[in-house]
Write a protein that holds these residues in place. Structure first.
Motif, PDB file in Angstrom:
ATOM      1  N   ASN B  53      -4.008   8.831  -2.917  1.00  0.00           N
ATOM      2  CA  ASN B  53      -4.762   8.179  -1.840  1.00  0.00           C
ATOM      3  C   ASN B  53      -5.996   8.990  -1.454  1.00  0.00           C
ATOM      4  OD1 ASN B  53      -3.134   5.943  -1.619  1.00  0.00           O
ATOM      5  ND2 ASN B  53      -1.853   6.794   0.015  1.00  0.00           N
ATOM      6  N   LEU B  58      -9.013   6.740   0.060  1.00  0.00           N
ATOM      7  CA  LEU B  58      -8.356   5.868   1.037  1.00  0.00           C
ATOM      8  C   LEU B  58      -7.859   6.691   2.218  1.00  0.00           C
ATOM      9  CD1 LEU B  58      -6.280   3.622  -1.396  1.00  0.00           C
ATOM     10  CD2 LEU B  58      -8.268   2.916  -0.056  1.00  0.00           C
ATOM     11  N   ASP B  59      -7.845   7.996   2.037  1.00  0.00           N
ATOM     12  CA  ASP B  59      -7.352   8.896   3.075  1.00  0.00           C
ATOM     13  C   ASP B  59      -8.179  10.177   2.977  1.00  0.00           C
ATOM     14  OD1 ASP B  59      -5.803   9.734   5.145  1.00  0.00           O
ATOM     15  OD2 ASP B  59      -3.871   9.511   4.097  1.00  0.00           O
ATOM     16  N   ALA B  82     -16.063   3.257   0.316  1.00  0.00           N
ATOM     17  CA  ALA B  82     -15.863   1.952  -0.317  1.00  0.00           C
ATOM     18  C   ALA B  82     -16.709   1.850  -1.588  1.00  0.00           C
ATOM     19  CB  ALA B  82     -16.223   0.834   0.654  1.00  0.00           C
TER      20      ALA B  82
END
Ligand code: ATP
Ligand code: MG
Lengths: 385, 230
Positions: B53, B58-59, B82
């Motif tokens: 992640n 994402l983290d 993104a």
């Protein structure tokens, strides 16, 4: 652009539930327009008809005349001798009103006896029918009165009144005509006879309770109180306003229910589609982007609901506003006594107003669930938690 | 400066747990070069997914430096993160994570739509990707009509279609039988060789381990062993 495209794919893909929402929304949308149009049609019609039928361009009332005080009605009359020269049948119609007891087939009932000049054209009542030859006094009543008193044309009735001095007198009259319109203020409990006959009967030569005038009447008459149309139609307008506000509240509640269902669908979607939201984020969408996607998806409900509503609603509304609809019981529920055919009054501005209200509400209920997406943690939603 | 595709230094990750904190990653270094076919292996709860992640932006790390393709993960804005995922990273999940209302073709198309590629370009790339995973004939099916193996092949196509530098695959075979697992793994191995795509797995599946050329063992939030195989 992409969100618009993807949102559309989502909507199409969502299948039955989405279409059910859209169809419910479209029905609510058309119903609101229809019912408001209906109310406007009913009362707009009454207002107009009442005006041309009864009020002309206003009325002069004898001093202290109060139509809501039937007990003392006998006292409200005064002489118009000094103005008589101005009262041609096309500009002024004096009306004398007195309470009477009507005897028909052994039954008696109270009624208002109204004297009017048969030749008058100030009001659109067919008073010329009072010129019908008869061995009795010619009388004219409305269809509601005819129905309630069980009277038909040619029937003889006995009218008992008290004259100026308070002495009882009775005469026979023949129902020469039954009016077929829907204006209750000249119908219920009323009997129209020629003015001079009533004046003779009461001993009130050249006296009237009120004088209805046309636009062309341009004399001042003193000692009488002028009541303009705003005053005369105020009751009807208030009723229209109350009824349409009441109905509007009801339909906004209906709209609220449709909105709740969309809110629910979208809220549920945000939870059910958490993994999907996480996937979109993993594929490179920002949370704002996903939020926009869900909001646009909700807006499609509004657009499609309205569009579908217009597709079948416009022909339906046009058809009913031209043909009218038979809605007798609806009219009774409205607390008015009307004809059974109603012509909804659907205007472009009504459609636009309802469309804006519906669209705004749907956008709000689409945005609110989508807003919660920004608060989600992408690693958590990927697990579907 | 190292040219490593992914470089991790002193990575610590803590999660809030009620009033206290839980430390899932306890500080380790790791470098992964372009073209590697490697995996994080270890028992459940050892922190494999957490590492993936963070590499996938994402983290973010609690402490330490994680650099992916020249991007410092800690300092990326949501938009830049993104963009990094969109342009350079492919994800494959244990549960496939296909979008249920889209067809196979549309699922594979999604990353390219996000990249803003034109229709013709998209079509060619999608058809290539579907050919890699041998699913051209299922292009119009919906995910609900696919078997598990087919679904995961769609997910591989979706991850690979944009030819990313890195593919992060979290337990990609956990829901598959051995035949499908080997099938998927050899497809990924071929793509790794053909396109020089770097693959990083998180797994405790022996079948996956057979394919790995580098096995990074994670135990209790630390690297216990890092072995090159073959
Ligand atoms: N968001 C979170 N909040 C709190 N604790 C978390 C969170 N995410 C992971 N953890 C904890 O961190 C540890 C590592 O989790 P992680 O998911 O990385 O393990 P894993 O190696 O992928 O395990 P598995 O093989 O079961 O998938 C676990 O103990 C987990 O409970
Ligand atoms: Mg895991």
């Amino acid at each position: 652009m992409l969100s618009i495209k993807l949102a559309f794919r989502n909507l199409v893909g969502a299948g039955k539930r989405a279409w059910l929402n859209i169809i419910v929304l479209s029905i609510v949308y058309v119903m609101i327009i229809f019912m408001v149009g209906m109310i406007k049609g009913v009362f707009g019609g009454i207002e107009h008809d009442t005006q041309v039928m009864e009020y002309g361009n206003g009325q002069y009332w004898s001093e202290d005349y109060d139509p809501h005080d039937p007990i003392n009605l006998r006292d409200y009359h005064q002489s118009y001798t000094q103005y008589k020269a101005y009262f041609t049948p096309d500009v002024a119609a004096p009306i004398l009103i007195t309470p009477a007891t009507v005897y028909t087939e052994g039954r008696s009932s109270g009624a208002l006896l109204k004297g009017i000049v048969p030749e008058q054209t100030v009001m659109q009542m067919p008073t010329e029918k009072l010129l019908t030859k008869s061995n009795y006094i010619p009388a004219m009543i409305g269809k509601q009165m005819a129905k309630h008193a069980n009277l038909a044309e040619g029937d003889i009735i006995t009218l008992q009144v008290r004259d100026k001095k308070g002495v009882f007198d009775a005469v026979d009259a023949e129902v020469v005509y039954i009016m077929q319109h829907d204006i209750q203020t000249v119908d219920n409990g009323q009997i129209w006879i020629p003015l001079d006959e009533l004046q003779d009967l009461l001993g009130m030569k050249n006296e009237a309770t009120l004088i209805t005038v046309s636009e062309d009447f341009d004399h001042q008459i003193s000692g009488w109180e002028f009541k303009d149309l705003d005053f005369l139609l105020a009751d009807i307008r208030l009723l229209t306003f109350q009824k349409s506000t009441g109905a509007a509240i009801m339909y906004v509640m209906m709209l609220g229910m449709a909105a709740m269902s969309i809110f629910d669908t979208q809220m549920l979607a945000v939870f059910r589609r958490k993994k999907e939201i996480g996937t979109l984020i993993a594929l490179g969408m920002t949370q704002r982007h996903v939020k926009a996607l869900f909001t646009i998806e909700g807006i499609y409900y509004a657009i499609l609901g309205i569009a579908i509503g217009l597709v079948y609603g416009i022909p339906l509304l046009l058809y009913t506003s031209i043909k009218g609809i038979n809605y007798g019981s609806f009219a009774e529920d409205m607390g008015v006594n009307l004809g059974s055919i109603i012509y909804p009054e659907v205007s472009l501005s009504l459609i636009i107003n309802v469309t804006i209200v519906v669209a705004v509400i749907i956008m709000v209920v689409s945005y609110l669930p989508a807003r919660s997406i920004s608060k989600l943690n992408p690693t958590q939603v990927l697990k579907g938690k | 400066m190292s040219k490593a595709l992914i470089s991790i230094e002193g990575l610590i990750k803590r999660f809030p747990m009620g009033n206290s904190e839980f430390t899932a990653l306890k500080g380790f270094d790791l470098k992964i070069e372009q073209g590697e076919f490697c995996g994080l292996v270890g028992p459940s709860g050892s922190g494999k997914t957490t590492v993936l992640n963070i590499i996938g932006s994402l983290d973010i790390p609690s402490e330490g430096k994680v650099n992916v393709l020249g991007n410092d993960i800690s300092s990326l804005t949501p938009k830049a993160a993104a963009k990094l995922r969109n342009e350079h990273i492919g994800f494959i999940f244990q549960t496939y994570n296909l979008l249920p209302v889209y067809t196979v073709y549309e699922n594979v198309e999604l990353p390219l739509l996000l990249l803003g590629y034109g229709k013709e370009k998209r079509k060619k790339m999608i058809m290539d990707a579907l050919e890699w995973v041998d699913l051209i004939d299922k292009r119009d099916s919906r995910p609900s009509q696919l078997s598990g193996g087919e679904s995961q092949r769609v997910a591989v196509a979706r991850a690979m279609v944009k030819r990313p530098e890195v593919v992060l695959a979290d337990e990609p075979t956990a829901n598959l039988d051995s035949k499908n697992s080997f099938n998927i793994l050899s497809m990924m191995e071929n793509l790794n060789k053909e396109l020089k795509t770097t693959f990083l797995f998180a797994t405790h599946d022996e079948k996956v381990m057979k394919y790995l050329r580098r096995k990074i063992s994670l135990v209790d939030g630390k690297i216990a062993k890092d072995e090159i195989i073959k």
